[in-house]
Design a protein around this motif. Structure first.
Motif, PDB file in Angstrom:
ATOM      1  N   UNK A 129      75.771 -24.714  22.795  1.00 45.28           N
ATOM      2  CA  UNK A 129      75.592 -26.075  23.298  1.00 45.28           C
ATOM      3  C   UNK A 129      76.871 -26.887  23.205  1.00 45.28           C
ATOM      4  N   UNK A 130      77.718 -26.594  22.214  1.00 46.07           N
ATOM      5  CA  UNK A 130      78.951 -27.342  22.061  1.00 46.07           C
ATOM      6  C   UNK A 130      79.869 -27.141  23.260  1.00 46.07           C
ATOM      7  N   UNK A 131      79.748 -25.992  23.937  1.00 46.41           N
ATOM      8  CA  UNK A 131      80.611 -25.697  25.076  1.00 46.41           C
ATOM      9  C   UNK A 131      80.116 -26.357  26.361  1.00 46.41           C
ATOM     10  N   UNK A 132      78.800 -26.353  26.571  1.00 46.39           N
ATOM     11  CA  UNK A 132      78.270 -26.821  27.862  1.00 46.39           C
ATOM     12  C   UNK A 132      77.588 -28.180  27.784  1.00 46.39           C
ATOM     13  N   UNK A 133      77.123 -28.561  26.601  1.00 47.85           N
ATOM     14  CA  UNK A 133      76.413 -29.832  26.447  1.00 47.85           C
ATOM     15  C   UNK A 133      76.702 -30.406  25.059  1.00 47.85           C
ATOM     16  N   UNK A 134      77.964 -30.827  24.823  1.00 49.68           N
ATOM     17  CA  UNK A 134      78.365 -31.227  23.472  1.00 49.68           C
ATOM     18  C   UNK A 134      77.592 -32.410  22.911  1.00 49.68           C
ATOM     19  N   UNK A 135      76.955 -33.230  23.767  1.00 49.23           N
ATOM     20  CA  UNK A 135      76.196 -34.374  23.273  1.00 49.23           C
ATOM     21  C   UNK A 135      74.780 -34.046  22.863  1.00 49.23           C
ATOM     22  N   UNK A 136      74.364 -32.802  23.074  1.00 48.92           N
ATOM     23  CA  UNK A 136      72.988 -32.402  22.745  1.00 48.92           C
ATOM     24  C   UNK A 136      72.996 -31.549  21.481  1.00 48.92           C
ATOM     25  N   UNK A 137      73.084 -32.215  20.342  1.00 48.07           N
ATOM     26  CA  UNK A 137      73.108 -31.502  19.076  1.00 48.07           C
ATOM     27  C   UNK A 137      72.118 -32.163  18.121  1.00 48.07           C
ATOM     28  N   UNK A 138      72.035 -31.617  16.925  1.00 44.30           N
ATOM     29  CA  UNK A 138      71.085 -32.172  15.959  1.00 44.30           C
ATOM     30  C   UNK A 138      71.357 -33.638  15.633  1.00 44.30           C
ATOM     31  N   UNK A 139      72.587 -34.066  15.356  1.00 43.09           N
ATOM     32  CA  UNK A 139      72.803 -35.499  15.104  1.00 43.09           C
ATOM     33  C   UNK A 139      72.333 -36.390  16.255  1.00 43.09           C
ATOM     34  N   UNK A 140      72.559 -35.934  17.509  1.00 40.57           N
ATOM     35  CA  UNK A 140      72.107 -36.727  18.662  1.00 40.57           C
ATOM     36  C   UNK A 140      70.591 -36.840  18.680  1.00 40.57           C
ATOM     37  N   UNK A 141      69.901 -35.722  18.418  1.00 39.24           N
ATOM     38  CA  UNK A 141      68.444 -35.782  18.446  1.00 39.24           C
ATOM     39  C   UNK A 141      67.920 -36.687  17.335  1.00 39.24           C
ATOM     40  N   UNK A 142      68.501 -36.607  16.151  1.00 40.06           N
ATOM     41  CA  UNK A 142      68.050 -37.497  15.069  1.00 40.06           C
ATOM     42  C   UNK A 142      68.309 -38.963  15.426  1.00 40.06           C
ATOM     43  N   UNK A 143      69.409 -39.266  16.097  1.00 42.21           N
ATOM     44  CA  UNK A 143      69.627 -40.653  16.541  1.00 42.21           C
ATOM     45  C   UNK A 143      68.569 -41.063  17.559  1.00 42.21           C
ATOM     46  N   UNK A 144      68.144 -40.106  18.397  1.00 40.05           N
ATOM     47  CA  UNK A 144      67.130 -40.417  19.410  1.00 40.05           C
ATOM     48  C   UNK A 144      65.808 -40.842  18.776  1.00 40.05           C
ATOM     49  N   UNK A 145      65.519 -40.375  17.556  1.00 40.57           N
ATOM     50  CA  UNK A 145      64.272 -40.757  16.879  1.00 40.57           C
ATOM     51  C   UNK A 145      64.532 -41.808  15.805  1.00 40.57           C
ATOM     52  N   UNK A 146      65.729 -42.434  15.860  1.00 40.54           N
ATOM     53  CA  UNK A 146      66.016 -43.542  14.956  1.00 40.54           C
ATOM     54  C   UNK A 146      66.516 -43.159  13.584  1.00 40.54           C
ATOM     55  N   UNK A 147      67.002 -41.931  13.429  1.00 36.28           N
ATOM     56  CA  UNK A 147      67.500 -41.479  12.134  1.00 36.28           C
ATOM     57  C   UNK A 147      69.015 -41.265  12.189  1.00 36.28           C
ATOM     58  N   UNK A 148      69.677 -41.565  11.110  1.00 36.63           N
ATOM     59  CA  UNK A 148      71.107 -41.284  10.981  1.00 36.63           C
ATOM     60  C   UNK A 148      71.254 -40.098  10.042  1.00 36.63           C
ATOM     61  N   UNK A 149      71.324 -38.917  10.643  1.00 37.09           N
ATOM     62  CA  UNK A 149      71.358 -37.699   9.830  1.00 37.09           C
ATOM     63  C   UNK A 149      72.168 -36.637  10.564  1.00 37.09           C
ATOM     64  N   UNK A 150      73.154 -36.091   9.876  1.00 33.10           N
ATOM     65  CA  UNK A 150      73.982 -35.028  10.439  1.00 33.10           C
ATOM     66  C   UNK A 150      73.888 -33.813   9.528  1.00 33.10           C
ATOM     67  N   UNK A 151      72.981 -32.892   9.839  1.00 33.02           N
ATOM     68  CA  UNK A 151      72.805 -31.711   8.973  1.00 33.02           C
ATOM     69  C   UNK A 151      74.090 -30.900   8.890  1.00 33.02           C
ATOM     70  N   UNK A 152      74.400 -30.447   7.689  1.00 34.47           N
ATOM     71  CA  UNK A 152      75.648 -29.719   7.460  1.00 34.47           C
ATOM     72  C   UNK A 152      75.454 -28.223   7.339  1.00 34.47           C
TER      73      UNK A 152
END
Length: 315
Positions: free
Chosen positions: A194-217
């Motif tokens: 996903x980082x190559x073709x859709x870099x904005x569609x990652x876990x941090x983005x999805x958590x922001x979409x549901x109102x959470x600030x979380x970047x799994x490491x």
């Protein structure tokens, strides 16, 4: 010196020798003896009136005349090969050679191709599951399905519905992780493609979409999307799945997509072919079937909130 072109066999011998810088390797490519190849090049030099190669002890090198001729000869044979391939494809009215990515082939195309075969028994489909960059004018391929941001200049390109990602997991795992907040403690799966073709569609983005600030490491990483989905099916963890790649596993109950929020990417699948080939019966038939199949299951996601990734920004 005559302006008349020399024999094509002599030019072909020169082209092969100039590419390999070896009479022996050129002869092997053309399936002739080194003596026969040397004779062809000598006849070409006589036609020109000057040498094209310097014969060294165990090697050859181009003369100035040879350096001038080599690029044009190579371009000429490439043009001939392209035209010949295009002419052969034009003759194959009942055959369609298509390439698509391995993930789409495994997760979406292959399970549906029986329907295309039923509707078009007169078309012989030859499918190559590959992400190789292709040249539709040169390669022996009629059409391609590719995912990403469109860069289809000079091609006939037909875009599918926008793509998006949403968390997927087995029903058993969902019993343990029933809310977006609970995913902080879930084993997460990362699809690195996903980082190559859709870099904005990652876990941090999805958590922001549901109102959470979380970047799994931490989590398990896969380089191919179908491998990440298969791992989710096996219960390894929760993955972000792309709509067309998860639909079969979700509809058959192996996976659930429970949170009804998805992040939409600007990348999408496109059906591409040469402009002059778009109306060939087998290409038009597959294109129409491909988009009709997509529409058959579009209703499954009607209750999802789809948020474009560009509206989410970065943390």
């Amino acid at each position: 010196m005559s302006d008349r072109l020399p024999p094509l066999t002599a030019l072909r011998a020169f082209d092969a020798a100039a590419r390999h810088m070896s009479f022996a390797k050129a002869a092997e490519e053309l399936h002739v003896t080194p003596a026969a190849l040397s004779f062809q090049i000598k006849s070409l030099e006589e036609h020109l009136g000057q040498p094209l190669f310097r014969r060294l002890n165990r090697a050859v090198e181009l003369t100035e005349a040879g350096r001038i001729l080599a690029p044009g000869a190579a371009e000429g044979f490439t043009t001939l090969q392209t035209a010949w391939a295009a002419t052969r494809r034009f003759q194959r009215i009942g055959t369609l050679t298509l390439t698509a990515g391995p993930a789409l082939t495994a997760k979406w195309l292959a399970p549906r191709l029986f329907e295309f075969a039923r509707l078009h028994p007169d078309i012989e489909l030859r499918l190559s599951a590959s992400l190789k960059v292709i040249d539709l004018r040169r390669d022996d391929v009629d059409a391609a399905i590719r995912f990403g941001i469109s860069d289809d200049a000079d091609l006939a390109s037909y875009a599918a519905r926008p793509d998006w990602v949403t968390p997927i997991m087995t029903p058993e795992l969902h019993e343990r992780f029933q809310t977006p907040e609970s995913l902080r403690d879930a084993p997460l799966i990362f699809d690195d493609s996903l980082f190559k073709v859709a870099p904005g569609c990652d876990w941090p983005s999805w958590f922001r979409a549901v109102g959470m600030s979380y970047s799994p490491a931490t989590g398990t990483h896969f380089s191919q999307p179908d491998h990440a989905i298969d791992a989710a099916c096996a219960g390894l963890g929760v993955a972000l799945g792309r709509r067309p790649l998860i639909i079969k596993d979700v509809s058959e109950g192996r996976l659930v997509a429970p949170f009804k929020v998805a992040v939409q990417t600007e990348a999408r699948f496109r059906f591409i072919c040469l402009p002059e080939a778009k109306d060939r019966p087998q290409i038009a038939a597959f294109r129409e079937w491909f988009f009709a199949e997509i529409e058959k299951t579009a209703h499954m996601w009607d209750d999802f909130e789809i948020i474009p990734e560009k509206e989410l920004g970065r943390p």
